[in-house]
Design an enzyme around this catalytic site. Sequence first.
Site, PDB file in Angstrom:
ATOM      1  N   LYS A  22       0.853  -1.209   0.000  1.00  0.00           N
ATOM      2  CA  LYS A  22       0.000   0.000   0.000  1.00  0.00           C
ATOM      3  C   LYS A  22       0.876   1.241   0.000  1.00  0.00           C
ATOM      4  CE  LYS A  22      -1.687   1.558   4.040  1.00  0.00           C
ATOM      5  NZ  LYS A  22      -1.389   2.977   4.353  1.00  0.00           N
ATOM      6  N   ASN A  23       1.881   1.285   0.890  1.00  0.00           N
ATOM      7  CA  ASN A  23       2.661   2.504   1.059  1.00  0.00           C
ATOM      8  C   ASN A  23       3.652   2.742  -0.063  1.00  0.00           C
ATOM      9  OD1 ASN A  23       1.157   2.979   3.278  1.00  0.00           O
ATOM     10  ND2 ASN A  23       2.728   2.437   4.761  1.00  0.00           N
ATOM     11  N   ARG A  94      -3.814  11.061   4.345  1.00  0.00           N
ATOM     12  CA  ARG A  94      -2.744  12.056   4.384  1.00  0.00           C
ATOM     13  C   ARG A  94      -1.712  11.826   3.286  1.00  0.00           C
ATOM     14  NH1 ARG A  94       0.215  13.830   7.765  1.00  0.00           N
ATOM     15  NH2 ARG A  94       2.291  13.246   7.103  1.00  0.00           N
ATOM     16  N   CYS A 118      -4.471  12.816  12.242  1.00  0.00           N
ATOM     17  CA  CYS A 118      -5.211  11.554  12.147  1.00  0.00           C
ATOM     18  C   CYS A 118      -5.125  10.900  13.523  1.00  0.00           C
ATOM     19  CB  CYS A 118      -4.619  10.672  11.058  1.00  0.00           C
ATOM     20  SG  CYS A 118      -3.161   9.835  11.588  1.00  0.00           S
ATOM     21  N   ARG A 123       0.810  14.617  12.849  1.00  0.00           N
ATOM     22  CA  ARG A 123       1.338  14.296  11.520  1.00  0.00           C
ATOM     23  C   ARG A 123       1.449  15.537  10.635  1.00  0.00           C
ATOM     24  NH1 ARG A 123      -0.917   8.701   9.539  1.00  0.00           N
ATOM     25  NH2 ARG A 123       1.018   8.738   8.344  1.00  0.00           N
ATOM     26  N   PRO A 124       2.283  16.483  11.070  1.00  0.00           N
ATOM     27  CA  PRO A 124       2.497  17.704  10.262  1.00  0.00           C
ATOM     28  C   PRO A 124       3.190  17.374   8.935  1.00  0.00           C
ATOM     29  CG  PRO A 124       4.088  17.558  12.036  1.00  0.00           C
ATOM     30  CD  PRO A 124       3.133  16.428  12.249  1.00  0.00           C
ATOM     31  N   VAL A 125       3.248  18.366   8.057  1.00  0.00           N
ATOM     32  CA  VAL A 125       3.934  18.171   6.769  1.00  0.00           C
ATOM     33  C   VAL A 125       5.044  19.212   6.588  1.00  0.00           C
ATOM     34  CG1 VAL A 125       2.030  17.018   5.568  1.00  0.00           C
ATOM     35  CG2 VAL A 125       2.144  19.533   5.604  1.00  0.00           C
ATOM     36  N   ASP A 126       5.507  19.779   7.726  1.00  0.00           N
ATOM     37  CA  ASP A 126       6.518  20.844   7.627  1.00  0.00           C
ATOM     38  C   ASP A 126       7.785  20.389   6.899  1.00  0.00           C
ATOM     39  OD1 ASP A 126       6.647  19.179   9.986  1.00  0.00           O
ATOM     40  OD2 ASP A 126       8.353  20.387  10.619  1.00  0.00           O
ATOM     41  N   LEU A 127       8.143  19.121   7.058  1.00  0.00           N
ATOM     42  CA  LEU A 127       9.384  18.653   6.405  1.00  0.00           C
ATOM     43  C   LEU A 127       9.203  18.540   4.891  1.00  0.00           C
ATOM     44  CD1 LEU A 127      10.523  15.956   8.992  1.00  0.00           C
ATOM     45  CD2 LEU A 127      11.146  18.376   8.856  1.00  0.00           C
ATOM     46  N   ASP A 308       4.678   0.368  12.021  1.00  0.00           N
ATOM     47  CA  ASP A 308       3.417  -0.171  11.485  1.00  0.00           C
ATOM     48  C   ASP A 308       3.178  -1.610  11.902  1.00  0.00           C
ATOM     49  OD1 ASP A 308       3.516   1.591   8.288  1.00  0.00           O
ATOM     50  OD2 ASP A 308       3.075   2.229  10.340  1.00  0.00           O
ATOM     51  N   ILE A 330       8.037   6.668  16.958  1.00  0.00           N
ATOM     52  CA  ILE A 330       7.756   7.394  15.713  1.00  0.00           C
ATOM     53  C   ILE A 330       6.524   8.291  15.837  1.00  0.00           C
ATOM     54  CG2 ILE A 330       7.307   7.143  13.223  1.00  0.00           C
ATOM     55  CD1 ILE A 330      10.051   6.080  13.984  1.00  0.00           C
ATOM     56  N   ARG A 400      -8.626  -0.276   4.587  1.00  0.00           N
ATOM     57  CA  ARG A 400      -7.694   0.693   3.981  1.00  0.00           C
ATOM     58  C   ARG A 400      -6.383   0.004   3.621  1.00  0.00           C
ATOM     59  NH1 ARG A 400      -6.738   6.158   7.070  1.00  0.00           N
ATOM     60  NH2 ARG A 400      -5.333   6.208   5.277  1.00  0.00           N
TER      61      ARG A 400
HETATM   62  C1  EPZ Z   1       4.542   6.758   6.267  1.00  0.00           C
HETATM   63  O1  EPZ Z   1       3.825   7.840   6.851  1.00  0.00           O
HETATM   64  C2  EPZ Z   1       3.552   5.617   6.188  1.00  0.00           C
HETATM   65  N1  EPZ Z   1       2.427   6.003   5.337  1.00  0.00           N
HETATM   66  C3  EPZ Z   1       3.050   5.271   7.588  1.00  0.00           C
HETATM   67  O2  EPZ Z   1       2.197   4.135   7.465  1.00  0.00           O
HETATM   68  C4  EPZ Z   1       4.248   4.895   8.459  1.00  0.00           C
HETATM   69  O3  EPZ Z   1       3.800   4.647   9.765  1.00  0.00           O
HETATM   70  C5  EPZ Z   1       5.262   6.051   8.462  1.00  0.00           C
HETATM   71  O4  EPZ Z   1       5.638   6.374   7.113  1.00  0.00           O
HETATM   72  C6  EPZ Z   1       6.521   5.713   9.247  1.00  0.00           C
HETATM   73  O5  EPZ Z   1       7.130   4.576   8.689  1.00  0.00           O
HETATM   74  C7  EPZ Z   1       2.572   5.969   4.004  1.00  0.00           C
HETATM   75  O6  EPZ Z   1       3.629   5.658   3.480  1.00  0.00           O
HETATM   76  C8  EPZ Z   1       1.374   6.359   3.189  1.00  0.00           C
HETATM   77  P1  EPZ Z   1       6.792   9.991   8.377  1.00  0.00           P
HETATM   78  P2  EPZ Z   1       4.478   9.312   6.866  1.00  0.00           P
HETATM   79  O7  EPZ Z   1       6.789  11.252   7.602  1.00  0.00           O
HETATM   80  O8  EPZ Z   1       5.296   9.521   5.647  1.00  0.00           O
HETATM   81  C9  EPZ Z   1       6.873  13.311  11.744  1.00  0.00           C
HETATM   82  C10 EPZ Z   1       0.252   2.881   7.737  1.00  0.00           C
HETATM   83  O9  EPZ Z   1      -0.228   2.352   8.743  1.00  0.00           O
HETATM   84  N2  EPZ Z   1       6.788  14.267  10.619  1.00  0.00           N
HETATM   85  O10 EPZ Z   1       7.923   9.034   8.194  1.00  0.00           O
HETATM   86  O11 EPZ Z   1       3.412  10.277   7.178  1.00  0.00           O
HETATM   87  C11 EPZ Z   1       5.601  12.483  11.886  1.00  0.00           C
HETATM   88  O12 EPZ Z   1       4.652  13.179  12.642  1.00  0.00           O
HETATM   89  C12 EPZ Z   1       0.818   4.272   7.817  1.00  0.00           C
HETATM   90  O13 EPZ Z   1       0.335   2.331   6.599  1.00  0.00           O
HETATM   91  C13 EPZ Z   1       6.959  15.617  10.882  1.00  0.00           C
HETATM   92  O14 EPZ Z   1       7.146  16.029  12.037  1.00  0.00           O
HETATM   93  O15 EPZ Z   1       5.435   9.192   8.123  1.00  0.00           O
HETATM   94  C14 EPZ Z   1       6.105  11.242  12.567  1.00  0.00           C
HETATM   95  O16 EPZ Z   1       6.199  11.498  13.944  1.00  0.00           O
HETATM   96  C15 EPZ Z   1       0.602   4.897   9.189  1.00  0.00           C
HETATM   97  N3  EPZ Z   1       6.891  16.501   9.848  1.00  0.00           N
HETATM   98  C16 EPZ Z   1       7.511  11.066  11.993  1.00  0.00           C
HETATM   99  O17 EPZ Z   1       7.875  12.334  11.438  1.00  0.00           O
HETATM  100  C17 EPZ Z   1       6.691  16.078   8.564  1.00  0.00           C
HETATM  101  O18 EPZ Z   1       6.678  16.936   7.647  1.00  0.00           O
HETATM  102  C18 EPZ Z   1       7.600  10.037  10.875  1.00  0.00           C
HETATM  103  O19 EPZ Z   1       6.609  10.362   9.920  1.00  0.00           O
HETATM  104  C19 EPZ Z   1       6.535  14.708   8.313  1.00  0.00           C
HETATM  105  C20 EPZ Z   1       6.587  13.813   9.359  1.00  0.00           C
END
Ligand code: EPZ
Length: 422
Positions: A22-23, A94, A118, A123-127, A308, A330, A400
């Site tokens: 999926k991811n 997201r 969620c 789950r911000p997107v600042d990065l 996950d 995480i 999902r």
């Molecule tokens: C991906 O989410 C996966 N989703 C998630 O799977 C998975 O848990 C996660 O990576 C970690 O492996 C998809 O690929 C669609 P991150 P993502 O950015 O990209 C923080 C599932 O169950 N962060 O690696 O959103 C964030 O809050 C889902 O299939 C920021 O602070 O995860 C988290 O604490 C759930 N700012 C950490 O980083 C940002 O801009 C890791 O998040 C982005 C993230």
Amino acid sequence: MDQIIVTGNGPLNGAIPIAGAKNACLTLMPATLLSEEPLTLTNAPRLSDIRTMTALLQSLGAEVTAMNDGKVLALSSHGLDNHTADYDIVRKMRASILVLGPMLARDGHAVVSLPGGCAIGARPVDLHLKALEAMGAELDLREGYVHAKAPGGLKGGVVDFPIVSVGATENALMAATLAKGTTVLNNAAREPEIVDLAQCLRRMGAQIEGEGTSEITIQGVDRLNGATHPVVTDRIELGTYMLAPAICGGEVTCLGGRMDLVAAFAEKLDEAGVDVTETPEGLTVKRRGDRVRAVDVTTEPFPGFPTDLQAQMMALLCTADGVSVLEEKIFENRFMHAPELLRMGAKIEVHGGTAKVTGVERLKGAPVMATDLRASVSLILAGLAAEGETVVSRVYHLDRGYERVEEKLMACGAKIERVRET
Ligand code: EPZ
């Protein structure tokens, strides 16, 4: 809303086919926006999240056709006529934010709704945004939307991620393929889904080095071509089904499973007393004794133990001999399965990001409620080994990320059925 009823029914034996990830699919699909040529994805999973991403891409004017019962996706975005990803779609998933980088790289402008939080965290997107700014993007946040512009196109730059982010790495990687010059992503995510995306982009003509390591270098090109790419096996679905024989007993082969996708997870299972054997068909899993041993788990970015699989592992450890400590590093709120497992007689104490689990001989079936995707399947796993009947409600969370879960488990002897909401 559908419910799933599962009744403890002893050991499981047989084979479970593992679907495409999926991811991986959720980041491969937006890659179609980078090229006017068609992109074909094979081994695609049949999931509601994929249908949501399909709807989003179609709302932008891309064509997405599902063939072979959804296992093949034919995508084409030669006629993008809308550059706004609306809140009503983005709020459902997201991963929708992953259209931002490709759209901006291809046409120099994009408007994407902020995803909102969620169940498992803010789950911000600042990065994601900082990475695109490092490539010259001009971003303006207004009324819940990111208004992004790149007059004259994106330019290569250096992106230093302060923490590992899978999605931000994917957005930056896709955008960099069409940026003018060289982009370096430092502290990049190393997940197999990133490697799969890089391999697909390379098939489309992108110049990328270092995927799978913490430093990825991308040499921008003027345009990308079409391609056909097989979606990598879903390591989270794989890990989930590896836990079924671990918690119930018996022997199950996860078809298509690869050890390199779940090495840290398999190591933990071995420590708990579960054998994982790699065969040409996939991974065969068998518990060594009548009960697993307690183990400690800390979630980390790949190649560490995947967040996950934390909820699913907790279900197993609820039946282990001894006390286990799980640390979720995480996400800030990813123990919502714990209260539901408590209803089944588990002994769990949650303090912030740490859960202490004291194993019990047997869980007891009970009505429970799914709260998020991975929590929902941990309740199914617990129900497979529990005494009596467990009724899991709100299974739309499950759909999902897991295709036909009851069929796959029933084929190995599980007593499980889906009750469709009348
Ligand atoms: C991906 O989410 C996966 N989703 C998630 O799977 C998975 O848990 C996660 O990576 C970690 O492996 C998809 O690929 C669609 P991150 P993502 O950015 O990209 C923080 C599932 O169950 N962060 O690696 O959103 C964030 O809050 C889902 O299939 C920021 O602070 O995860 C988290 O604490 C759930 N700012 C950490 O980083 C940002 O801009 C890791 O998040 C982005 C993230």
